[in-house]
Design a protein around this motif. Structure first.
Motif, short mmCIF file in Angstrom:
data_model
loop_
_atom_site.label_atom_id
_atom_site.label_comp_id
_atom_site.label_asym_id
_atom_site.label_seq_id
_atom_site.Cartn_x
_atom_site.Cartn_y
_atom_site.Cartn_z
N TYR A 1 -7.11 39.28 25.80
CA TYR A 1 -6.44 40.17 26.90
C TYR A 1 -6.34 39.51 28.32
CZ TYR A 1 -5.51 43.76 30.26
OH TYR A 1 -4.72 44.59 31.55
N GLU A 2 -7.52 39.07 28.98
CA GLU A 2 -7.65 38.61 30.32
C GLU A 2 -6.72 37.27 30.27
OE1 GLU A 2 -8.75 40.01 32.91
OE2 GLU A 2 -9.60 41.48 32.06
N HIS A 3 -6.85 36.41 29.28
CA HIS A 3 -6.36 34.98 29.59
C HIS A 3 -4.79 34.96 29.00
CE1 HIS A 3 -5.52 30.93 28.97
NE2 HIS A 3 -5.83 30.76 27.63
N MET A 4 -5.01 35.43 27.67
CA MET A 4 -3.77 35.49 26.70
C MET A 4 -2.68 36.33 27.55
SD MET A 4 -4.20 32.65 25.41
CE MET A 4 -2.52 32.72 24.22
N TYR A 5 -3.00 37.70 27.06
CA TYR A 5 -2.04 38.86 27.45
C TYR A 5 -1.61 39.00 28.71
CZ TYR A 5 0.23 43.57 26.72
OH TYR A 5 0.83 44.52 26.70
N HIS A 6 -2.66 39.18 29.64
CA HIS A 6 -2.23 39.50 31.16
C HIS A 6 -1.92 38.26 31.61
CE1 HIS A 6 -3.43 39.68 35.47
NE2 HIS A 6 -3.18 40.80 35.37
N ASP A 7 -2.60 37.28 31.65
CA ASP A 7 -2.14 36.00 32.33
C ASP A 7 -0.81 35.33 31.85
OD1 ASP A 7 -4.09 35.86 34.10
OD2 ASP A 7 -5.36 34.40 32.91
N GLY A 8 -0.63 35.40 30.49
CA GLY A 8 0.53 34.92 29.86
C GLY A 8 1.80 35.68 30.11
N ASN A 9 1.81 37.00 30.33
CA ASN A 9 2.98 37.82 30.90
C ASN A 9 3.23 37.61 32.25
OD1 ASN A 9 4.02 39.52 28.67
ND2 ASN A 9 2.17 40.40 28.41
N ARG A 10 2.14 37.36 33.04
CA ARG A 10 2.16 37.35 34.49
C ARG A 10 2.98 36.01 34.91
NH1 ARG A 10 -0.89 40.77 37.57
NH2 ARG A 10 0.57 40.20 39.16
N ILE A 11 2.75 34.86 33.94
CA ILE A 11 3.80 33.79 34.32
C ILE A 11 5.16 33.91 34.35
CG2 ILE A 11 4.19 31.38 33.12
CD1 ILE A 11 1.24 31.34 32.19
N ASN A 12 5.64 34.52 33.29
CA ASN A 12 6.89 35.00 33.32
C ASN A 12 7.50 35.92 34.28
OD1 ASN A 12 7.26 33.21 31.02
ND2 ASN A 12 6.63 34.88 29.65
N GLU A 13 6.57 36.71 34.66
CA GLU A 13 7.13 37.75 35.45
C GLU A 13 6.89 37.19 36.87
OE1 GLU A 13 4.61 41.22 35.34
OE2 GLU A 13 5.91 42.44 34.09
N ALA A 14 6.15 36.39 37.42
CA ALA A 14 6.14 35.96 38.48
C ALA A 14 7.22 34.96 38.80
CB ALA A 14 4.58 35.20 38.91
N LEU A 15 7.32 34.19 38.21
CA LEU A 15 8.59 33.05 37.92
C LEU A 15 9.97 33.93 38.32
CD1 LEU A 15 9.49 30.09 38.12
CD2 LEU A 15 9.45 30.47 35.64
N LEU A 16 10.16 34.94 37.61
CA LEU A 16 11.34 35.55 37.48
C LEU A 16 11.42 36.52 38.88
CD1 LEU A 16 12.04 36.55 33.83
CD2 LEU A 16 13.36 34.80 35.26
N ASN A 17 10.29 37.35 39.14
CA ASN A 17 10.54 38.24 40.08
C ASN A 17 9.85 37.89 41.65
OD1 ASN A 17 11.59 40.28 38.28
ND2 ASN A 17 9.37 40.31 37.38
N ASP A 18 8.81 36.88 41.48
CA ASP A 18 8.06 36.66 42.77
C ASP A 18 8.76 35.64 43.37
OD1 ASP A 18 6.53 38.73 42.48
OD2 ASP A 18 4.96 37.66 41.26
N VAL A 19 9.57 34.60 42.91
CA VAL A 19 10.15 33.29 43.65
C VAL A 19 11.59 33.89 43.95
CG1 VAL A 19 10.60 31.09 43.20
CG2 VAL A 19 8.50 31.99 42.44
N ALA A 20 11.92 34.16 45.21
CA ALA A 20 13.02 34.64 45.45
C ALA A 20 14.08 33.72 45.64
CB ALA A 20 12.93 35.70 46.68
N VAL A 21 13.87 32.48 45.48
CA VAL A 21 14.52 31.45 45.89
C VAL A 21 15.14 30.49 44.66
CG1 VAL A 21 13.80 30.86 48.39
CG2 VAL A 21 12.58 29.67 46.41
N PRO A 22 16.25 29.86 44.71
CA PRO A 22 16.40 28.93 43.36
C PRO A 22 15.38 28.24 42.96
CG PRO A 22 18.22 28.75 45.04
CD PRO A 22 17.10 29.39 45.71
N THR A 23 15.29 28.24 41.32
CA THR A 23 14.24 27.26 40.74
C THR A 23 14.87 26.42 40.16
OG1 THR A 23 14.30 29.02 39.06
CG2 THR A 23 12.50 29.02 40.91
N ILE A 24 14.43 25.17 39.78
CA ILE A 24 14.76 23.98 39.01
C ILE A 24 13.80 23.60 38.06
CG2 ILE A 24 15.75 21.66 38.98
CD1 ILE A 24 16.61 22.32 41.74
#
Length: 254
Positions: free
Chosen positions: A55-78
């Motif tokens: 839960y803590e490591h795989m499910y929670h952190d794993g999903n947050r990686i993709n969410e944060a990259l897509l939703n929290d970084v408002a500038v272009p990513t390379i």
């Protein structure tokens, strides 16, 4: 980078931190040295702490990686795939992706008895098409740079010793081409398909992966499978991606 508990949590925290820094105009995300990711080290007994791990490591952190990259970084990513890449979704999800000419992309979930539901499957299916992605994940196929470019997974192939220089050139080009507000709004418009895809499927699919992992950890493997999995996990523990790929290639392709 060695894939471990610290990195698994730190990546999404980094994205949130970057997203809150108004001075950041572009994020370049990649590995160092010869590898995008060089091995896995969970640093504790998976069977002793299955709830915390899954839960803590795989499910929670794993999903947050993709969410944060897509939703929290408002500038272009390379994304910079500087070498052999497992868990390449972080680079594929970037707005622009560069790949070193001697790198390859592989997903090792299914070949080491893990259901590929943690986000990599969505990135691969979207980037290269469902049939190609499913074949890749079920057979352990490695995708070289030329094929990745042909399939539309990456935008450019660059010599490894120039790849970050090229990423910097592209970042500067993006900054010069539009104003700060236009750059940020354009990024959100162009990123919409990724956001919708992950919002619809990421958490539920990752939950299915976690169920399979917990069930497998409790049940173990059939007797005739024991040696097979021991050899594979030894390669993973050693960080020997090429040894693992060679074993998969021999099994599926002769």
């Amino acid at each position: 980078m060695i894939w471990n508990l610290t990195h698994h949590r730190a990546i999404w925290q980094l994205c949130k931190y970057v997203g809150q820094d108004e001075s950041v105009e572009c994020l370049i995300l990649g590995g160092s040295g010869k590898f995008w990711m060089d091995g896995i080290n969970l640093e504790f007994d998976e069977l002793e702490y299955p709830g915390w791990l899954h839960y803590e490591h795989m499910y929670h952190d794993g999903n947050r990686i993709n969410e944060a990259l897509l939703n929290d970084v408002a500038v272009p990513t390379i994304g910079v795939i500087n070498g052999p890449a497992n868990h390449s979704e972080m680079a594929l999800l970037c707005d622009v992706t560069l790949m070193a000419e001697d790198a390859f992309i592989v997903d090792m979930h299914y070949p080491i008895n893990i259901a590929p539901g943690g986000g990599i499957h969505l990135a691969l299916q979207q980037a290269m098409g469902i049939k190609r992605a499913n074949y890749m994940m079920l057979t352990g196929q490695a995708i070289d740079a030329k094929t990745a470019l042909e399939y539309g997974m990456v935008n450019e192939i660059v010599p490894r010793d120039r790849i970050y220089e090229r990423a910097q050139e592209l970042a500067e080009m993006m900054m010069k081409s539009a104003t700060r507000i236009t750059r940020r709004v354009a990024t959100q418009i162009l990123r919409r398909p990724w956001k919708e895809l992950y919002a619809s499927h990421s958490w539920s699919d990752f939950g299915s992966e976690m169920f399979a992992s917990v069930a497998a950890a409790i049940d173990g493997h059939a007797e005739h499978d024991n040696k097979y999995w021991e050899d594979k996990m030894a390669a993973v523990d050693d960080g020997n991606a090429q040894q693992l790929l060679d074993s998969v290639e021999k099994e599926f392709h002769g």
